[in-house]
Design a protein around this motif. Structure first.
Motif, PDB file in Angstrom:
ATOM      1  N   ARG A  37       0.839  -1.194   0.000  1.00  9.61           N
ATOM      2  CA  ARG A  37       0.000   0.000   0.000  1.00  9.61           C
ATOM      3  C   ARG A  37       0.877   1.248   0.000  1.00  9.61           C
ATOM      4  O   ARG A  37       1.873   1.319   0.704  1.00  9.61           O
ATOM      5  CB  ARG A  37      -0.881   0.050   1.247  1.00  9.61           C
ATOM      6  CG  ARG A  37      -1.947  -0.982   1.265  1.00  9.61           C
ATOM      7  CD  ARG A  37      -2.592  -0.995   2.642  1.00  9.61           C
ATOM      8  NE  ARG A  37      -3.889  -1.581   2.553  1.00  9.61           N
ATOM      9  CZ  ARG A  37      -5.014  -0.902   2.731  1.00  9.61           C
ATOM     10  NH1 ARG A  37      -4.991   0.355   3.043  1.00  9.61           N
ATOM     11  NH2 ARG A  37      -6.157  -1.502   2.609  1.00  9.61           N
ATOM     12  N   PHE A  38       0.472   2.227  -0.775  1.00 10.23           N
ATOM     13  CA  PHE A  38       1.208   3.478  -0.852  1.00 10.23           C
ATOM     14  C   PHE A  38       1.317   4.117   0.528  1.00 10.23           C
ATOM     15  O   PHE A  38       2.352   4.657   0.898  1.00 10.23           O
ATOM     16  CB  PHE A  38       0.515   4.433  -1.833  1.00 10.23           C
ATOM     17  CG  PHE A  38       1.240   5.730  -2.007  1.00 10.23           C
ATOM     18  CD1 PHE A  38       2.370   5.805  -2.800  1.00 10.23           C
ATOM     19  CD2 PHE A  38       0.803   6.871  -1.360  1.00 10.23           C
ATOM     20  CE1 PHE A  38       3.049   6.996  -2.964  1.00 10.23           C
ATOM     21  CE2 PHE A  38       1.468   8.066  -1.517  1.00 10.23           C
ATOM     22  CZ  PHE A  38       2.597   8.131  -2.319  1.00 10.23           C
ATOM     23  N   GLU A  39       0.234   4.031   1.306  1.00 11.81           N
ATOM     24  CA  GLU A  39       0.192   4.675   2.618  1.00 11.81           C
ATOM     25  C   GLU A  39       1.099   3.994   3.635  1.00 11.81           C
ATOM     26  O   GLU A  39       1.379   4.535   4.689  1.00 11.81           O
ATOM     27  CB  GLU A  39      -1.237   4.674   3.175  1.00 11.81           C
ATOM     28  CG  GLU A  39      -2.227   5.432   2.341  1.00 11.81           C
ATOM     29  CD  GLU A  39      -2.829   4.592   1.232  1.00 11.81           C
ATOM     30  OE1 GLU A  39      -2.409   3.434   1.037  1.00 11.81           O
ATOM     31  OE2 GLU A  39      -3.717   5.104   0.542  1.00 11.81           O
ATOM     32  N   ALA A  40       1.523   2.772   3.342  1.00  9.75           N
ATOM     33  CA  ALA A  40       2.344   2.009   4.290  1.00  9.75           C
ATOM     34  C   ALA A  40       3.526   1.359   3.564  1.00  9.75           C
ATOM     35  O   ALA A  40       3.782   0.173   3.706  1.00  9.75           O
ATOM     36  CB  ALA A  40       1.485   0.953   4.978  1.00  9.75           C
ATOM     37  N   GLN A  41       4.232   2.177   2.797  1.00 12.83           N
ATOM     38  CA  GLN A  41       5.317   1.645   1.987  1.00 12.83           C
ATOM     39  C   GLN A  41       6.391   0.955   2.820  1.00 12.83           C
ATOM     40  O   GLN A  41       6.844  -0.131   2.474  1.00 12.83           O
ATOM     41  CB  GLN A  41       5.954   2.756   1.160  1.00 12.83           C
ATOM     42  CG  GLN A  41       5.054   3.273   0.076  1.00 12.83           C
ATOM     43  CD  GLN A  41       5.679   4.427  -0.662  1.00 12.83           C
ATOM     44  OE1 GLN A  41       6.889   4.483  -0.825  1.00 12.83           O
ATOM     45  NE2 GLN A  41       4.861   5.354  -1.109  1.00 12.83           N
ATOM     46  N   GLN A  42       6.812   1.586   3.892  1.00  9.12           N
ATOM     47  CA  GLN A  42       7.895   1.005   4.681  1.00  9.12           C
ATOM     48  C   GLN A  42       7.465  -0.325   5.304  1.00  9.12           C
ATOM     49  O   GLN A  42       8.204  -1.303   5.280  1.00  9.12           O
ATOM     50  CB  GLN A  42       8.372   1.970   5.774  1.00  9.12           C
ATOM     51  CG  GLN A  42       9.597   1.480   6.522  1.00  9.12           C
ATOM     52  CD  GLN A  42      10.837   1.357   5.637  1.00  9.12           C
ATOM     53  OE1 GLN A  42      11.231   2.310   5.002  1.00  9.12           O
ATOM     54  NE2 GLN A  42      11.458   0.187   5.607  1.00  9.12           N
ATOM     55  N   ALA A  43       6.259  -0.372   5.846  1.00  3.45           N
ATOM     56  CA  ALA A  43       5.777  -1.616   6.456  1.00  3.45           C
ATOM     57  C   ALA A  43       5.677  -2.728   5.411  1.00  3.45           C
ATOM     58  O   ALA A  43       6.049  -3.875   5.676  1.00  3.45           O
ATOM     59  CB  ALA A  43       4.426  -1.383   7.123  1.00  3.45           C
ATOM     60  N   GLY A  44       5.187  -2.405   4.226  1.00  3.31           N
ATOM     61  CA  GLY A  44       5.101  -3.403   3.167  1.00  3.31           C
ATOM     62  C   GLY A  44       6.471  -3.873   2.711  1.00  3.31           C
ATOM     63  O   GLY A  44       6.697  -5.062   2.477  1.00  3.31           O
ATOM     64  N   PHE A  45       7.395  -2.931   2.599  1.00  2.00           N
ATOM     65  CA  PHE A  45       8.771  -3.257   2.220  1.00  2.00           C
ATOM     66  C   PHE A  45       9.413  -4.144   3.278  1.00  2.00           C
ATOM     67  O   PHE A  45      10.086  -5.130   2.956  1.00  2.00           O
ATOM     68  CB  PHE A  45       9.561  -1.962   2.031  1.00  2.00           C
ATOM     69  CG  PHE A  45      10.953  -2.151   1.514  1.00  2.00           C
ATOM     70  CD1 PHE A  45      11.186  -2.696   0.265  1.00  2.00           C
ATOM     71  CD2 PHE A  45      12.029  -1.764   2.284  1.00  2.00           C
ATOM     72  CE1 PHE A  45      12.480  -2.858  -0.214  1.00  2.00           C
ATOM     73  CE2 PHE A  45      13.328  -1.918   1.815  1.00  2.00           C
ATOM     74  CZ  PHE A  45      13.557  -2.464   0.563  1.00  2.00           C
ATOM     75  N   ASP A  46       9.180  -3.822   4.544  1.00  2.00           N
ATOM     76  CA  ASP A  46       9.710  -4.634   5.645  1.00  2.00           C
ATOM     77  C   ASP A  46       9.180  -6.067   5.567  1.00  2.00           C
ATOM     78  O   ASP A  46       9.920  -7.030   5.807  1.00  2.00           O
ATOM     79  CB  ASP A  46       9.343  -4.023   6.999  1.00  2.00           C
ATOM     80  CG  ASP A  46      10.039  -2.699   7.265  1.00  2.00           C
ATOM     81  OD1 ASP A  46      11.031  -2.380   6.566  1.00  2.00           O
ATOM     82  OD2 ASP A  46       9.582  -1.976   8.168  1.00  2.00           O
ATOM     83  N   GLU A  47       7.904  -6.206   5.221  1.00  2.00           N
ATOM     84  CA  GLU A  47       7.303  -7.542   5.103  1.00  2.00           C
ATOM     85  C   GLU A  47       7.962  -8.334   3.968  1.00  2.00           C
ATOM     86  O   GLU A  47       8.251  -9.524   4.112  1.00  2.00           O
ATOM     87  CB  GLU A  47       5.809  -7.424   4.853  1.00  2.00           C
ATOM     88  CG  GLU A  47       5.114  -8.759   4.749  1.00  2.00           C
ATOM     89  CD  GLU A  47       3.627  -8.626   4.468  1.00  2.00           C
ATOM     90  OE1 GLU A  47       3.087  -9.544   3.817  1.00  2.00           O
ATOM     91  OE2 GLU A  47       3.015  -7.622   4.866  1.00  2.00           O
ATOM     92  N   VAL A  48       8.212  -7.672   2.849  1.00  3.34           N
ATOM     93  CA  VAL A  48       8.871  -8.341   1.722  1.00  3.34           C
ATOM     94  C   VAL A  48      10.279  -8.778   2.128  1.00  3.34           C
ATOM     95  O   VAL A  48      10.701  -9.902   1.842  1.00  3.34           O
ATOM     96  CB  VAL A  48       8.923  -7.419   0.486  1.00  3.34           C
ATOM     97  CG1 VAL A  48       9.830  -7.993  -0.596  1.00  3.34           C
ATOM     98  CG2 VAL A  48       7.519  -7.195  -0.062  1.00  3.34           C
ATOM     99  N   LEU A  49      11.005  -7.893   2.802  1.00  2.00           N
ATOM    100  CA  LEU A  49      12.355  -8.254   3.253  1.00  2.00           C
ATOM    101  C   LEU A  49      12.314  -9.474   4.169  1.00  2.00           C
ATOM    102  O   LEU A  49      13.143 -10.380   4.044  1.00  2.00           O
ATOM    103  CB  LEU A  49      13.016  -7.075   3.975  1.00  2.00           C
ATOM    104  CG  LEU A  49      13.377  -5.869   3.116  1.00  2.00           C
ATOM    105  CD1 LEU A  49      13.920  -4.741   3.988  1.00  2.00           C
ATOM    106  CD2 LEU A  49      14.389  -6.242   2.042  1.00  2.00           C
TER     107      LEU A  49
END
Length: 76
Positions: free
Chosen positions: A6-18
């Motif tokens: 989600r655009f609004e939660a880019q860092q959290a989404g990126f962290d999940e992918v990592l």
């Protein structure tokens, strides 16, 4: 597609992918404190009254798929 960030939660989404990739070192999307990245806007703030009803009906599937809704729908 495996993940929607989600655009609004880019860092959290990126962290999940990592995490899924097994990367345990924290990585910031916007590491430069002078350039914190894009400012997010609340999409719902652009719609009032009849617009909310129209957008809710026209984009019902998309809004539902990504978990978006207007505050007025949460209590309706």
């Amino acid at each position: 597609m495996d993940v929607v960030i989600r655009f609004e939660a880019q860092q959290a989404g990126f962290d999940e992918v990592l995490q899924r990739l097994g990367v345990h070192e924290p990585l910031a999307l916007y590491p430069d404190p002078d350039k914190p990245g894009p400012k997010t806007l609340d999409y719902a703030a652009f719609y009032k009254g009849e617009d909310v009803d129209l957008v809710s009906r026209l984009y019902a599937k998309t809004l539902s798929r990504f978990g978006y809704r207007f505050d007025s729908e949460k209590t309706a």
